[in-house]
Design a protein around this motif. Structure first.
Motif, PDB file in Angstrom:
ATOM      1  N   GLY A   1     -17.952  26.430 -29.997  1.00 62.09           N
ATOM      2  CA  GLY A   1     -18.895  25.490 -30.591  1.00 62.09           C
ATOM      3  C   GLY A   1     -18.763  24.178 -29.854  1.00 62.09           C
ATOM      4  O   GLY A   1     -17.937  24.042 -28.963  1.00 62.09           O
ATOM      5  N   ALA A   2     -19.593  23.194 -30.209  1.00 60.03           N
ATOM      6  CA  ALA A   2     -19.488  21.898 -29.548  1.00 60.03           C
ATOM      7  C   ALA A   2     -18.127  21.296 -29.870  1.00 60.03           C
ATOM      8  O   ALA A   2     -17.824  20.971 -31.005  1.00 60.03           O
ATOM      9  N   GLY A   3     -17.300  21.202 -28.861  1.00 59.13           N
ATOM     10  CA  GLY A   3     -16.011  20.558 -29.073  1.00 59.13           C
ATOM     11  C   GLY A   3     -14.940  21.449 -29.653  1.00 59.13           C
ATOM     12  O   GLY A   3     -13.803  21.020 -29.790  1.00 59.13           O
TER      13      GLY A   3
ATOM     14  N   TYR B   1     -35.308  11.226 -37.594  1.00 56.83           N
ATOM     15  CA  TYR B   1     -36.745  11.129 -37.331  1.00 56.83           C
ATOM     16  C   TYR B   1     -37.205  12.302 -36.470  1.00 56.83           C
ATOM     17  O   TYR B   1     -38.196  12.976 -36.764  1.00 56.83           O
ATOM     18  N   VAL B   2     -36.461  12.553 -35.393  1.00 59.01           N
ATOM     19  CA  VAL B   2     -36.851  13.632 -34.480  1.00 59.01           C
ATOM     20  C   VAL B   2     -36.772  14.985 -35.177  1.00 59.01           C
ATOM     21  O   VAL B   2     -37.686  15.804 -35.077  1.00 59.01           O
TER      22      VAL B   2
ATOM     23  N   ARG C   1     -34.311  -0.569 -36.250  1.00 56.89           N
ATOM     24  CA  ARG C   1     -34.387   0.810 -35.770  1.00 56.89           C
ATOM     25  C   ARG C   1     -34.213   1.800 -36.908  1.00 56.89           C
ATOM     26  O   ARG C   1     -34.094   2.990 -36.675  1.00 56.89           O
TER      27      ARG C   1
ATOM     28  N   LEU D   1     -40.843   5.860 -38.124  1.00 58.68           N
ATOM     29  CA  LEU D   1     -40.170   4.714 -37.516  1.00 58.68           C
ATOM     30  C   LEU D   1     -40.753   3.419 -38.078  1.00 58.68           C
ATOM     31  O   LEU D   1     -41.890   3.402 -38.538  1.00 58.68           O
TER      32      LEU D   1
ATOM     33  N   ARG E   1     -39.531  15.298 -37.747  1.00 53.08           N
ATOM     34  CA  ARG E   1     -40.851  15.360 -37.113  1.00 53.08           C
ATOM     35  C   ARG E   1     -41.078  16.727 -36.455  1.00 53.08           C
ATOM     36  O   ARG E   1     -42.112  17.358 -36.627  1.00 53.08           O
TER      37      ARG E   1
ATOM     38  N   PRO F   1     -25.423  11.486 -37.881  1.00 50.47           N
ATOM     39  CA  PRO F   1     -24.025  11.434 -37.436  1.00 50.47           C
ATOM     40  C   PRO F   1     -23.140  10.511 -38.272  1.00 50.47           C
ATOM     41  O   PRO F   1     -21.931  10.485 -38.054  1.00 50.47           O
TER      42      PRO F   1
ATOM     43  N   ILE G   1     -27.271   3.628 -37.978  1.00 49.48           N
ATOM     44  CA  ILE G   1     -27.005   3.047 -36.664  1.00 49.48           C
ATOM     45  C   ILE G   1     -28.247   3.097 -35.770  1.00 49.48           C
ATOM     46  O   ILE G   1     -28.207   2.682 -34.623  1.00 49.48           O
ATOM     47  N   GLY G   2     -29.341   3.625 -36.288  1.00 51.03           N
ATOM     48  CA  GLY G   2     -30.595   3.568 -35.535  1.00 51.03           C
ATOM     49  C   GLY G   2     -30.751   4.626 -34.457  1.00 51.03           C
ATOM     50  O   GLY G   2     -31.531   4.446 -33.530  1.00 51.03           O
ATOM     51  N   CYS G   3     -30.036   5.727 -34.563  1.00 45.62           N
ATOM     52  CA  CYS G   3     -30.170   6.755 -33.526  1.00 45.62           C
ATOM     53  C   CYS G   3     -31.483   7.525 -33.670  1.00 45.62           C
ATOM     54  O   CYS G   3     -31.969   8.115 -32.725  1.00 45.62           O
ATOM     55  N   GLN G   4     -32.027   7.537 -34.891  1.00 47.55           N
ATOM     56  CA  GLN G   4     -33.328   8.161 -35.155  1.00 47.55           C
ATOM     57  C   GLN G   4     -33.332   9.673 -34.924  1.00 47.55           C
ATOM     58  O   GLN G   4     -34.380  10.281 -34.709  1.00 47.55           O
ATOM     59  N   VAL G   5     -32.144  10.254 -34.972  1.00 45.09           N
ATOM     60  CA  VAL G   5     -32.059  11.711 -34.862  1.00 45.09           C
ATOM     61  C   VAL G   5     -32.736  12.363 -36.070  1.00 45.09           C
ATOM     62  O   VAL G   5     -33.382  13.408 -35.957  1.00 45.09           O
TER      63      VAL G   5
END
Lengths: 571, 449
Positions: free
Chosen positions: B63-65, B348-349, B418, B361, B352, B438, B342-346
């Motif tokens: 897995g990741a990490g 949102y993506v 953000r 946004l 969407r 995150p 923190i405004g990463c907007q993950v």
């Protein structure tokens, strides 16, 4: 590629190709070796060679290369922002989340291509960019609050295995591009010209660089602090960019060896990436004498001059020269000096020569003179760069004097912090008004000053004559308000050497000879920021000669923008 | 300190943590070392007619990490002679009389089963585990999962064993079946004293893209194997809860499949397992992980005010129901904490592109008839005030409706912010944004009615 068969570019390209073909599949076996060593090895086989024994070779980077495992772990920290603030903060607009994601998936070729598409000098920018103030400064993780993703180090990781290889060269070009028959001359072989030429070549134009020095790379090669990037790595990178189909003529100074008129007659467009004219002077009495050095020039000597030794900065040292580029001054040995204290003059320096352990270069000698203290003048990043290098070389007492407050410094706060961590002292609101020297022992001087026979080391008070002769013993400084000396606050500030980092001089003479190009503020080239257009419609300019001295990445970005404008004009 | 000891169908164990049948229980020396480190019990590597094994045998999924979040093996049962295993069992049992030592068996004929049962009991095994689960190799010879997938065959073999066995008989089930209850009920009806699940999931863990051969590679070929490790835990939890919720299952359950931590163990136990078994994570980290499992479980039970681990058994099982029984009027809505964002907007993506397009946004145009945070639901129906402000592209908050303050804290944010905001009329309460965010606690799912 037809372009590569011409001129010097062709041989360099052939070299690169030969080297990369010589050991197919070697990438795996060298994967865990330090990357810097690999870049150096490549340049040893190349057209340009640097001498060994240079002081910079003893400097290690504070941001060493990542191993594969380190890079992947760091890359996974990226949250892959939708609207990446890091990319917005990058002058070159590198797609940061894009290349970092490719590192996490092991697509290193794609990561490197993503970077090179925006920044052909992505490798050295990964090492020298002030990332704390640019991409990493904008990282959203800082709000978490966590350390930002180490974008600079990841960019180095992604690019370093491709710089100097044919695979990397292929990423710079656009396959299938047809030669347009248009020719562009670029003056200067620094970052702006390299970026501009690379982009022009990828669009099918013939790009020919004229460089007055013997080596390409500009300040990226000669002016970057050795603990960030070594000249040989920058040189290898420049040579690799050139191998993508750019012709280079070194030792040609346009305006002298080749007229501007000739250039404009032979080429469809001309790009000025000439940079600036070196260290600006303070303009105070005594500055011209021994012991006062330009900061940019000092860094260049650390990087390129194999004969240079830190001890030679001091007039009293054996073999020491008076000042950079000047003849040696007679050394007065065994004297009292520097405010009446026992100075590090003759005894110390002879100790340095014959001292135990055969310590003869670099920090060993520097320590012998560190008691004298050295002073750096200036509030910019070059001041902190040179101060940090001197501290790292072992000078025990390094002080930066700045005429305004710390808050008003134009340099980056993180750079001052780095200098402080290396032991540098920063004093704000102090301005030098005069360079202080000891009177020389000599018939001429004694006769001229009958009242001060053999006036060596006169306590207190500046020497009032012979400003440009005699050993440096310090500066007369004054408190400053709004960068101006406050009368009555003058005092002595002892120093064994003074480094002037107050910006670079303009190039008004060059501009004057360049038809149609206007001179702007401070002898800079007047050019449109977005297109690099000058007063002459066929001449474009970018980089330090336009912006007055900014980051490598700014020069790359502006050079590329100028290339876009040139390409539009030529079509 | 809670009492972690258990009684599993008469098998006593000082804690509910058992080593599962597999490489960690291959030899006496290994099991003895595990018991030294605190394991409460061990199920011996399956004993059968000696087999040959292949090389290589394992393939991992990273897995990741983290390495080996999943593991596939094509190893067969013990390749040591049966008698060597029984002698080891005898030795270990003498040295650790208080631990649960269970012999896992896999044989073909009735006579073979019966003589093995006798031998295992003579060696001092506290119980027998019938391996009806292995999904590779042995099933091609009519054993392992070939048995677990045929309830009638399973019923026969279980009753053969039960006819002669004097110690508790546990049946280990394969997950490679549509309805886990069929073999489970058959086992119980045939007299099984306990059920063990899950065995590994039949799988193909990957392809070596350089050589284009499956993983693990045996001389350029590969074969599907049995999948285990953290990745299979959700499958195992589901099957354990299926059994725990069925009234026909009257015997204790030993749960396994991806258990790595005390939390994993607590989840299995809360869904109805009396003991948990561990294999893959021991293969990864070693026997030493049991120390934290015991310690962490103790602390957890203390915090829950439970004195015995048996109080936890099945505590969450009753909360698992059929979908049709879920409350359809229950609503949650995403709420982004602008102070933590923190405004990463993950979010949102993901909303969407992979959700219900409910996150926007700052400054984004509001769709007609939709509501930005703090817009009054009444105005939404009329549409006049909302749509006009929406056309002006202003998602700025209006006056908060009393009673909606819970989710009204999601504001569009000041200019230049953000911080994304959630259109409360579009949000279906799916949780996706809170899963991808995150920052812990930044996206909360708030109940709105």
């Amino acid at each position: 590629m037809a372009l590569q068969r011409r001129g010097h570019g062709a041989s360099a390209a052939a070299d690169v190709r030969r080297r990369s073909c010589a050991a197919p599949g070697r990438a795996d076996s060298v994967r865990d070796r330090p990357r810097a060593a690999r870049v150096r090895r490549k340049v040893n086989n190349s057209r340009f060679k640097l001498p060994t024994g240079r002081i910079e070779q003893g400097f290690r980077t504070s941001k060493p290369p990542y191993s594969d495992a380190q890079a992947r772990a760091e890359a996974r920290r990226c949250v892959y922002c939708h609207d990446a603030p890091c990319t917005k903060a990058c002058p070159a607009g590198v797609d940061v989340p894009g290349f970092i994601r490719k590192i996490t998936t092991g697509n290193l070729k794609g990561a490197a291509r993503t970077i090179f598409q925006a920044n052909v000098l992505g490798y050295s920018c990964g090492r020298v960019c002030p990332v704390e103030a640019l991409c990493e400064g904008a990282c959203v993780l800082k709000l978490a609050p966590d350390p930002p993703v180490a974008i600079g180090r990841l960019q180095r990781y992604a690019t370093e295995r491709y710089v100097g290889t044919q695979a990397g060269t292929d990423m710079l070009g656009a396959p299938g591009t047809k030669h347009t028959g248009r020719r562009v001359a670029l003056v200067g072989a620094g970052p702006a010209s390299l970026a501009c030429a690379s982009h022009l070549a990828s669009r099918g134009h013939e790009a020919v660089i004229f460089e007055k020095r013997s080596l390409p790379g500009g300040l990226n090669m000669s002016g970057v602090a050795p603990d960030k990037l070594h000249a040989e790595d920058a040189l290898a990178e420049a040579e690799w960019v050139l191998a993508s189909g750019i012709e280079l003529h070194t030792g040609v100074e346009v305006g002298k060896d080749l007229s501007w008129e000739r250039l404009l007659a032979d080429y469809d467009a001309v790009f000025l990436g000439v940079g600036l004219a070196g260290d600006r002077r303070l303009g105070i009495p005594g500055e011209e004498g021994p012991g006062v050095f330009g900061a940019v020039q000092t860094i260049e000597r650390l990087k390129l001059d194999p004969t240079f030794r830190p001890a030679s900065l001091f007039p009293g040292s054996p073999g020491g020269d008076a000042r950079l580029g000047a003849e040696s001054q007679p050394a007065s040995r065994g004297e009292r000096g520097w405010g009446g204290e026992s100075g590090p003059g003759g005894e110390s320096s002879s100790g340095g020569e014959s001292g135990s352990g055969g310590e003869r270069v670099g920090a060993g000698s520097a320590r012998e003179f560190s008691e004298a203290g050295v002073v750096v003048i200036g509030g910019g990043n070059t001041a902190t760069d040179v101060a940090r290098q001197l501290a790292l070389l072992g000078f025990g007492d390094v002080t930066i004097l700045y005429r305004r407050s710390e808050r008003e410094r134009p340099g980056y706060a993180h750079e001052l912090e780095l200098a402080r961590l290396a032991g540098v002292r920063f004093i704000e609101n102090v301005v030098p008004v005069r360079v202080l020297r000891r009177l020389e022992v000599g018939p001429g001087n004694a006769a001229a000053r009958g009242d001060r026979k053999g006036g060596v080391g006169v306590a207190g008070g500046p020497t009032d004559a012979g400003d440009s002769a005699g050993q440096l013993r310090g500066l007369l400084v004054a408190d400053a308000e709004k960068a101006r000396a406050i009368p009555g606050t003058e005092r002595e500030f002892p120093a064994g050497a003074v480094f002037v980092a107050v910006g670079q001089a303009g190039v008004p003479d060059l501009i004057a000879g360049c038809p149609g190009v206007e001179s702007g503020l401070g002898g800079r080239v007047k050019a449109d920021e977005k297109t690099g257009r000058t007063g002459n419609p066929r001449i474009f300019a970018a980089g330090d000669c336009v912006n007055g001295g900014k980051e490598v990445v700014s020069a790359v970005a502006d050079g590329r923008r100028a290339a876009v404008a040139i390409d539009e004009m030529l079509r | 300190m809670a009492d972690l000891s258990i009684d599993f169908a008469g098998i006593k164990s000082p804690n509910p943590f058992w080593l599962a049948s597999g490489p960690p229980t291959n030899t006496g020396a290994q099991v003895a070392r595990a018991f030294d480190m605190g394991w409460g019990g061990a199920v011996w590597k399956t004993i059968g007619e000696p087999v040959v094994n292949v090389s290589s045998r394992l393939g991992g999924l990273d897995g990741a990490g983290q390495r080996m979040v999943g593991l596939t093996n094509i190893e067969l049962i013990s390749d040591r002679p049966a008698e060597a295993n029984f002698r080891d069992i005898e030795d270990v049992k003498k040295r650790f009389p208080d631990r649960a030592l269970i012999a896992s068996l896999m044989f073909g004929s009735k006579d073979e089963w019966r003589s093995a049962v006798k031998r295992a009991e003579d060696a001092g095994a506290d119980g027998l585990e019938l391996n009806f689960g292995c999904p590779h190799g042995m099933c091609e010879r009519g054993m392992g999962s070939a048995v677990g997938q045929e309830p009638e065959v399973l019923r026969h073999i279980t009753s053969w064993v039960k006819e002669v066995a004097n110690v508790p008989v546990l049946v280990k089930l394969t997950p490679n079946i549509t309805d886990i209850l069929e073999p489970a009920v058959a086992a119980v009806e045939a007299g099984a004293d306990g059920l063990v699940l899950i065995n590994t999931v039949r799988s193909l863990v990957g392809v070596d893209l350089d050589r284009l051969v499956p993983v693990p590679d045996v001389a350029g070929r590969g074969s599907p194997g049995g999948y285990s490790g953290p990745a299979v835990k959700p499958i195992a939890l589901r099957m354990v809860s299926d059994l725990a919720r069925d009234e026909r299952i009257t015997v204790p359950i030993s749960g396994l499949g991806g258990v790595t931590t005390w939390q994993d163990a607590a989840e299995f136990i809360s869904l109805g397992a009396t003991s948990v078994q561990v294999c893959t994570s021991v293969m990864h980290y070693g026997y030493r992980i049991v120390e934290d499992m015991v310690d962490g479980m103790n602390n957890y039970l203390d915090e829950k005010g439970m004195s015995f681990v048996r109080e936890l058994v099945g505590a969450a099982a009753g909360r698992v129901t059929e979908w049709r029984e879920l409350n359809l009027s229950y609503k949650v809505r995403a709420d982004i904490d602008p102070d933590k964002c923190i405004g990463c907007q993950v979010c949102y993506v993901s909303c969407r592109d992979g959700g219900h397009c409910a996150i926007h946004l700052p400054g984004e145009l509001l769709a007609q008839g939709h509501a930005a945070p703090r817009y009054r639901p009444a105005a939404r129906a009329g549409g006049s005030s909302d749509s006009s402000s929406g056309l002006q592209g202003s998602p700025m908050p209006g006056p908060a409706e009393p009673g909606l303050t819970g989710w009204g804290s999601t504001v569009a944010g000041p200019t230049g912010s953000r911080v994304p905001w959630v259109d409360q009329t579009e949000c279906v309460g799916c949780n996706l944004c809170s899963l991808v965010c995150p920052v812990p606690g930044c996206v909360r799912m708030l109940e709105v009615g």
